[in-house]
Every structure is written in C-alpha cells, then in structure tokens.
Design a protein around this motif. Structure first.
Motif, PDB file in Angstrom:
ATOM      1  N   PRO A  71      80.575  47.608  73.258  1.00 17.43           N
ATOM      2  CA  PRO A  71      81.848  47.322  73.957  1.00 17.43           C
ATOM      3  C   PRO A  71      82.888  48.423  73.779  1.00 17.43           C
ATOM      4  N   ILE A 109      84.723  50.556  76.738  1.00 13.14           N
ATOM      5  CA  ILE A 109      86.178  50.536  76.903  1.00 13.14           C
ATOM      6  C   ILE A 109      86.761  51.944  76.882  1.00 13.14           C
ATOM      7  N   ARG A 168      84.423  54.736  79.354  1.00 10.89           N
ATOM      8  CA  ARG A 168      83.889  54.243  80.626  1.00 10.89           C
ATOM      9  C   ARG A 168      84.034  55.288  81.739  1.00 10.89           C
TER      10      ARG A 168
END
Length: 354
Positions: free
Chosen positions: A51, A55, A58
């Motif tokens: 994740p 974040i 990206r």
C-alpha cells in the motif's frame, strides 16, 4: 545534517537486525518451524509495503517490463527467500551470537563481488588500499575465530527466566551437537555469500530502476509467495502454522514491520547513496549488540573466542571505514557503470529521504 543520514540509517538498521536475530532464535528455541516463520514475516512486510508503494510511487514509479520483472523475481528468490530460509535453519543449529558474528563477514564477500563486477576499486599499491584489504582479512579471521574456537567460558551467568526456559525446552538446544554446529556454520556462510551477491546486484539494478519503494515491495511480495512454497513443503502440520498471543506473534510482527518493512527500504536507499559495500561495513555493530542481548535474554554462554572474534571484527570495521573516508569514496561514491554526467551531478540529484 543530510550527510549524516546514511550513518544514522545504518545504526538503526543494525539495532533492528539485532532484535530480529534475538527474537528469531527465541521462537526457534520454542520449536517454531523456521520456514513458516520466514513466510509470515514476509507476508506482514508485504501487507505494509505494497500500500505504501501504491500511495507514494503511484505516479513516479518506473513502469515494469518483462525483463525487469524477471530480474526482481530472481533477486527476490536468491537474495530474500532462499537466503532467509538458509540463515534461519543455520540459526536453529547454532546460536544468536554466531549468527550475528558471521553476518559481520558480509563486507569480505560484498567487497570481493563488488571488485569482481568493477563496482568497487582497490589500489593495492597504496597505503589506504593495503589497509582496506588488511581490514577485510582481519574481519574474516574474526569470523573464523568465532566459528572454530570457543575457549573457556567467560560469562556463565544464568538468569531465572533463562533457567526456566531451558527447563521447559531442553530438546531444542541444537548448538550442543558439534555436527549440527559445523553444519549450521556452513549454512551461515552460504547465506552470507548469497546476501552479498544480492547487495551488489541491487546496486546495479537500482541504476536502471530507481523506484526503491516499489522495488522493495515487489521483492517482499514475491519472496512471500516463494517462502510459502518452501514452508508448505517443509511443514504439512497445520497446527504448526497457528499464531497465538505469544512470542511467535511478536517475532513475526517485529520482523515483518521493522525488518522487512523498514530496513529493506533503508538499505536500498543507503546502497544508492553510498554503494553496496557501505551497509555491509556496519554489521560488526550488530554483533556487539546481539552478543549482549544473547547473554541476558537467551542465556547463551559467552566464550573467550567470542570476545576475541568480536575485537577483530571491530578492528576490521573501523580500519576499512577510515580508509574509505580518507579516499573520499564513502562520501562521493559513484558506480563506474553510471554515465559520466550522472556522476558529475550526483550531489544535485533528488534521491529521496528514508
């Protein structure tokens, strides 16, 4: 302050690694399967890193090609999944002290492969070049002393907690068998060789793929899948896969978050800033922290060989660091395979903070 960040990162990494070795050895003493442990720690690291990579990188991450994906897969298998599993088995057979000590020989092998791939230079006819080589030889002598010579006991201290632990789990003391000890020592060296090659190849790979967080998260994800295959092949009893509110869960969460989730990224960042040899040079600090922790937490007896080997390791660390600083390599390290313009503008590039 910026120039001190790689040094502070290395101290933090060694503190985290010491905790990893002590906690890992503690759960192995309790009978936890080493391959299952490695899978769980990589799984936790994946849950944290993927994740974060999505974040923060990206939009800026370099797109993946088939060739890059294959390289990351191989780096993950040999440098993470295989290396960690071999090291864990060796730790079961030996001790936390020896495990940390053999890791301190990492500069020897990293230096060798870095020179072999022309990523590190040694001027053997200069004073500083001789000091660097001598420091690495002393490091190897220190590891050999730790592995082959025990000598008289100099720290026979027993705590109440460790006495209770040894009573409850007497059948997991593998280090008392000479055959297991030497086999574990051999496996430790195999793991260190694999680790050193991984460090050197990472430095070269990060030149063409500078997205460190995405690279780290992909390594973690792939190594978790690979470690699952190794774990399911070595442990079919599902009861051994259960985690309760105990030391096993603590060790898995610590290694997954602190080691896999934090140090891998910090290490990739330090390699890009200072080169593949720089992180390896700090491993003797890990040994000194671990040997103190193993005395009080794991009740491991400390012999004369441990102290003599530790002194040799510290001498090797500071001699090589001193020589590298005098040469100016550790402050202005640039891989020879980089473009000349990139080397000239290295101080102006925005690499990112740890």
């Amino acid at each position: 302050m910026g120039e001190y960040k790689p040094y502070l990162a290395m101290v933090l990494i060694q503190l985290i690694y010491s905790g990893m070795i002590l906690l890992s050895k503690a759960v192995f003493n309790e009978g936890m399967n080493s391959s299952v442990f490695i899978f769980y720690r990589q799984l936790v690291g994946t849950i944290i890193l993927v994740p974060l990579a999505f974040i923060f990188e990206r939009k800026s991450a370099v797109p993946l090609s088939f060739a890059i994906s294959c390289k990351i897969f191989l780096l993950s298998f040999f440098g993470v999944a295989l290396c960690l599993n071999v090291y864990a088995i060796a730790l079961v057979y030996t001790s936390a002290t020896l495990g940390a000590a053999v890791v301190s020989s990492l500069p020897v092998f990293t230096f060798f492969f870095a020179v072999l791939l022309r990523m590190e230079k040694v001027k053997v006819r200069t004073k500083l070049g001789v000091i660097k080589i001598a420091g690495l030889v002393v490091c190897l002598c220190g590891v050999a002393t730790l592995a082959l010579y025990k000598g008289p006991q100099v720290w026979p201290f027993h705590t109440v907690l460790s006495a209770d632990h040894s009573t409850q789990h007497p059948h997991h003391d593998h280090s008392s068998s000479p055959k297991r000890w030497y086999l574990g020592s051999l496996l430790l060296f195999c793991a260190i060789i694999t680790w050193s090659i991984w460090l050197v190849l990472q430095a070269r790979f990060l030149i063409s793929y500078p997205s460190k967080l995405k690279f780290t998260s992909l390594q973690c994800l792939l190594s978790a899948v690979q470690s699952f295959g190794i774990a399911i092949a070595s442990e079919r009893d599902m009861k051994e896969w259960k985690l309760g509110w105990n030391m096993r869960l603590l060790a898995v969460l610590y290694c997954g978050t602190m080691v896999t989730g934090i140090t891998y990224y910090l290490q990739a960042w330090a390699i890009e800033k200072k080169g593949p040899l720089f992180p390896a040079l700090w491993n003797p600090l890990n040994f000194m922290i671990t040997i103190i922790g193993s005395m009080f937490l794991l009740n491991e007896s400390i012999n004369l060989g441990s102290f003599l080997g530790g002194i040799l390791l510290l001498l090797s660390l500071y001699s090589v660091l001193w020589a590298k600083n005098k040469e100016g390599i550790s402050d202005d390290f640039c891989l020879p395979i980089q473009a000349q313009v990139e080397c000239e503008n290295q101080g102006e590039r925005s690499i990112g903070n740890p």
